[in-house]
Design a protein around this motif. Structure first.
Motif, mmCIF file in Angstrom:
data_model
loop_
_atom_site.group_PDB
_atom_site.id
_atom_site.type_symbol
_atom_site.label_atom_id
_atom_site.label_comp_id
_atom_site.label_asym_id
_atom_site.label_seq_id
_atom_site.Cartn_x
_atom_site.Cartn_y
_atom_site.Cartn_z
ATOM 1 N N ASN A 1 -9.477 -0.320 44.247
ATOM 2 C CA ASN A 1 -8.810 0.324 43.120
ATOM 3 C C ASN A 1 -9.011 1.834 43.151
ATOM 4 O O ASN A 1 -8.081 2.613 42.890
ATOM 5 C CB ASN A 1 -9.344 -0.240 41.802
ATOM 6 C CG ASN A 1 -8.998 -1.697 41.601
ATOM 7 O OD1 ASN A 1 -8.052 -2.214 42.194
ATOM 8 N ND2 ASN A 1 -9.770 -2.390 40.778
ATOM 9 N N HIS B 1 -9.806 -2.436 36.374
ATOM 10 C CA HIS B 1 -8.491 -3.065 36.217
ATOM 11 C C HIS B 1 -8.551 -4.250 35.239
ATOM 12 O O HIS B 1 -8.393 -5.425 35.623
ATOM 13 C CB HIS B 1 -7.928 -3.521 37.556
ATOM 14 C CG HIS B 1 -6.451 -3.808 37.488
ATOM 15 N ND1 HIS B 1 -5.493 -2.827 37.536
ATOM 16 C CD2 HIS B 1 -5.774 -4.969 37.328
ATOM 17 C CE1 HIS B 1 -4.294 -3.366 37.431
ATOM 18 N NE2 HIS B 1 -4.432 -4.662 37.295
ATOM 19 N N ARG C 1 -7.257 -6.540 31.838
ATOM 20 C CA ARG C 1 -6.015 -7.274 31.603
ATOM 21 C C ARG C 1 -4.860 -6.368 31.177
ATOM 22 O O ARG C 1 -3.727 -6.538 31.632
ATOM 23 C CB ARG C 1 -6.261 -8.350 30.532
ATOM 24 C CG ARG C 1 -5.017 -9.087 30.054
ATOM 25 C CD ARG C 1 -4.330 -9.840 31.167
ATOM 26 N NE ARG C 1 -3.252 -10.676 30.657
ATOM 27 C CZ ARG C 1 -2.254 -11.126 31.396
ATOM 28 N NH1 ARG C 1 -2.191 -10.825 32.671
ATOM 29 N NH2 ARG C 1 -1.320 -11.884 30.866
ATOM 30 N N ASP D 1 -2.366 -4.871 33.800
ATOM 31 C CA ASP D 1 -1.515 -5.702 34.653
ATOM 32 C C ASP D 1 -0.032 -5.355 34.493
ATOM 33 O O ASP D 1 0.788 -5.816 35.288
ATOM 34 C CB ASP D 1 -1.685 -7.183 34.301
ATOM 35 C CG ASP D 1 -2.985 -7.759 34.841
ATOM 36 O OD1 ASP D 1 -3.655 -7.077 35.633
ATOM 37 O OD2 ASP D 1 -3.321 -8.890 34.449
ATOM 38 N N THR E 1 -0.599 -1.646 41.424
ATOM 39 C CA THR E 1 -1.180 -2.973 41.232
ATOM 40 C C THR E 1 -2.650 -2.904 41.611
ATOM 41 O O THR E 1 -2.987 -2.534 42.738
ATOM 42 C CB THR E 1 -0.484 -4.027 42.102
ATOM 43 O OG1 THR E 1 0.910 -4.050 41.770
ATOM 44 C CG2 THR E 1 -1.087 -5.409 41.869
ATOM 45 N N ARG F 1 -6.796 -4.641 41.492
ATOM 46 C CA ARG F 1 -7.507 -5.913 41.648
ATOM 47 C C ARG F 1 -8.533 -6.046 40.532
ATOM 48 O O ARG F 1 -9.325 -5.114 40.292
ATOM 49 C CB ARG F 1 -8.219 -5.945 43.004
ATOM 50 C CG ARG F 1 -7.282 -5.992 44.191
ATOM 51 C CD ARG F 1 -8.023 -5.798 45.500
ATOM 52 N NE ARG F 1 -9.120 -6.772 45.678
ATOM 53 C CZ ARG F 1 -9.984 -6.734 46.686
ATOM 54 N NH1 ARG F 1 -9.887 -5.776 47.606
ATOM 55 N NH2 ARG F 1 -10.937 -7.638 46.777
ATOM 56 N N PRO F 2 -8.548 -7.160 39.817
ATOM 57 C CA PRO F 2 -9.567 -7.348 38.781
ATOM 58 C C PRO F 2 -10.967 -7.218 39.375
ATOM 59 O O PRO F 2 -11.325 -7.955 40.298
ATOM 60 C CB PRO F 2 -9.298 -8.764 38.268
ATOM 61 C CG PRO F 2 -7.861 -9.015 38.606
ATOM 62 C CD PRO F 2 -7.612 -8.290 39.893
ATOM 63 N N GLN G 1 -8.943 -12.515 28.643
ATOM 64 C CA GLN G 1 -8.064 -13.477 29.308
ATOM 65 C C GLN G 1 -8.892 -14.553 30.003
ATOM 66 O O GLN G 1 -9.686 -14.241 30.892
ATOM 67 C CB GLN G 1 -7.214 -12.775 30.366
ATOM 68 C CG GLN G 1 -6.329 -13.730 31.164
ATOM 69 C CD GLN G 1 -5.826 -13.115 32.453
ATOM 70 O OE1 GLN G 1 -6.372 -12.131 32.934
ATOM 71 N NE2 GLN G 1 -4.768 -13.686 33.011
ATOM 72 N N TYR H 1 -9.438 -16.491 32.815
ATOM 73 C CA TYR H 1 -8.853 -16.089 34.094
ATOM 74 C C TYR H 1 -8.947 -17.187 35.153
ATOM 75 O O TYR H 1 -7.973 -17.527 35.803
ATOM 76 C CB TYR H 1 -9.565 -14.817 34.539
ATOM 77 C CG TYR H 1 -9.101 -14.224 35.846
ATOM 78 C CD1 TYR H 1 -7.759 -13.975 36.093
ATOM 79 C CD2 TYR H 1 -10.032 -13.890 36.830
ATOM 80 C CE1 TYR H 1 -7.339 -13.411 37.291
ATOM 81 C CE2 TYR H 1 -9.621 -13.317 38.032
ATOM 82 C CZ TYR H 1 -8.280 -13.083 38.255
ATOM 83 O OH TYR H 1 -7.878 -12.530 39.446
ATOM 84 N N ARG I 1 -11.484 -12.116 32.001
ATOM 85 C CA ARG I 1 -11.272 -10.675 32.119
ATOM 86 C C ARG I 1 -11.158 -10.088 30.728
ATOM 87 O O ARG I 1 -10.453 -10.629 29.870
ATOM 88 C CB ARG I 1 -9.977 -10.382 32.874
ATOM 89 C CG ARG I 1 -9.945 -10.853 34.299
ATOM 90 C CD ARG I 1 -8.548 -10.722 34.860
ATOM 91 N NE ARG I 1 -8.122 -9.325 34.948
ATOM 92 C CZ ARG I 1 -6.853 -8.926 35.084
ATOM 93 N NH1 ARG I 1 -5.882 -9.844 35.125
ATOM 94 N NH2 ARG I 1 -6.543 -7.659 35.162
#
Length: 391
Positions: free
Chosen positions: A29, A264, A266, A269, A275, A277-278, A315, A317, A354
């Motif tokens: 990230n 990163h 929720r 997103d 984009t 990565r969690p 979330q 996940y 998350r």
């Protein structure tokens, strides 16, 4: 192994609840943020991390310089530990902290406080501080349209136009105890609002953001020019994780701020231009099976700040396919989860979550475990773990 298997096996010896940061994801990230910044430095927003050990790791990476803190006591503590170049993003009326700043030569050299009105200047000046205080003027970056009937963006500074910025800059210049070194403006309506939303609402967001960006390019440029006639600025800061590549395109901007992009969460997103990565997750144990299609985990009531609603809840996940019970949501001591995946969960299993936002997760855990690949490589304290709660 899929992500759930990897996480479960890597942390098999740990007892949930606990939080982890996947350092491989964080570094990925971070590299993407640097790519998007096109050579301009990124100031790290500490409120999105709230772990000194992780802050130090991020600042050791190429492309990152300086910290954006959220309170002056936090900034004083960070500088006392050896960190440097700390901009406090919000005005302070903490007289004790201001006195501590003004009595410490090193802190006064490394910390910049935020102002946006003569009232802030009067308060600082009234304390008769020994060392000159570095200040930064916060500029309103909100989007205003339809003769003021439409506004998007955070309600922050009253300073919006070049004339207002030049006036407060001149006021600061006339006060020998203060030195104006920077400008800051945060376009929350672009940096903090995802544009990957379907339907008419998504089209409205994208329309607003395009119009706002065009307006900001002109207005921020004029503001920076007007203030530079009065003060020799060291930096002009703007942006956030969601707007990095847009903000750095402005000639007036010398640096951007970002923080949420490292973890990163929720809410990030929903952007079309990047984009992530969690990287930050927390695990809760299944402690009940009130029915075959329900799995209840311990705790889980970790809502994010902001306007209340479902988007502020963590979330569920992993495993995929879990949802909250409409009547209970995320509870203080227990959280029932439904969905097809709940059928296969057994007492003692883990559910990975998350958080909706980034740094607020660190207020819930005294430490986080750092993971690389399939190994836990370290356990590091959060601010809370070091006995620090600044808000």
């Amino acid at each position: 192994m899929d992500d759930r298997q990897r996480l479960d096996r890597t942390t098999a010896e740990l007892e949930p609840p606990f939080a982890v940061v996947d350092m491989d994801a964080l570094r990925s990230n971070a590299a993407d943020m640097v790519r998007r910044a096109h050579g301009k430095p990124i100031r790290v927003a500490s409120k999105s991390i709230r772990s000194r050990a992780i802050l130090e790791r991020v600042l050791a990476m190429d492309g990152f310089a300086g910290i954006m803190a959220f309170t002056l006591p936090e900034a004083l503590w960070l500088v006392s530990t050896g960190l440097r170049d700390v901009l406090v993003a919000y005005p302070t009326v903490d007289r004790a902290a201001l006195r501590a700043l003004g009595s410490d030569e090193r802190a006064a050299r490394e910390i910049t406080v935020m102002v946006d009105s003569p009232g802030h200047l009067d308060l600082i000046e009234s304390l008769g501080l020994a060392h000159r205080i570095r200040v930064c003027v916060d500029i309103d970056s909100g989007f205003v349209s339809l003769a003021g009937k439409l506004r998007a963006g955070a309600l922050r500074s009253p300073v919006r136009e070049p004339e207002q910025a030049a006036a407060i800059a001149a006021d600061i210049a006339g006060r020998p105890g203060l030195r104006l070194v920077g400008l800051m403006s945060y376009e929350a309506q672009i940096a903090g609002v995802g544009d990957k939303v379907p339907g008419p609402y998504g089209r409205a967001i994208r329309w607003m953001q395009r119009r706002s960006q065009r307006e900001l390019i002109v207005r921020r440029g004029r503001i920076a020019h007007a203030v530079r006639q009065v003060a020799d600025l060291e930096f002009v800061n703007g942006g956030g994780t969601g707007s990095i590549e847009k903000t750095v395109s402005e000639r007036a901007i010398t640096e951007v701020a970002a923080g949420s992009g490292f973890f990163h969460p929720r809410l990030f997103d929903f952007y079309r231009n990047f984009t992530g990565r969690p990287a930050a997750l927390f695990a809760l144990p299944v402690v009940r099976k009130p029915s075959p299609d329900v799995a209840t985990v311990l705790g889980g009531g970790y809502p994010a700040s902001g306007a209340p609603g479902p988007s502020r809840l963590p979330q569920p996940y992993l495993p995929a396919g879990l949802r909250y019970d409409a009547n209970e949501g995320a509870g203080e001591v227990q959280t029932p989860l439904k969905g097809e995946a709940a059928d296969d969960l057994r007492i003692g299993d883990r559910v990975w979550f998350r958080h909706a936002k980034a740094g607020e997760l660190s207020e819930r855990f005294a430490s986080v475990y750092l993971i690389e690949g399939d190994r836990v490589v370290d356990e590091v304290p959060t601010y809370r773990g070091e006995g620090k709660t600044f808000l």
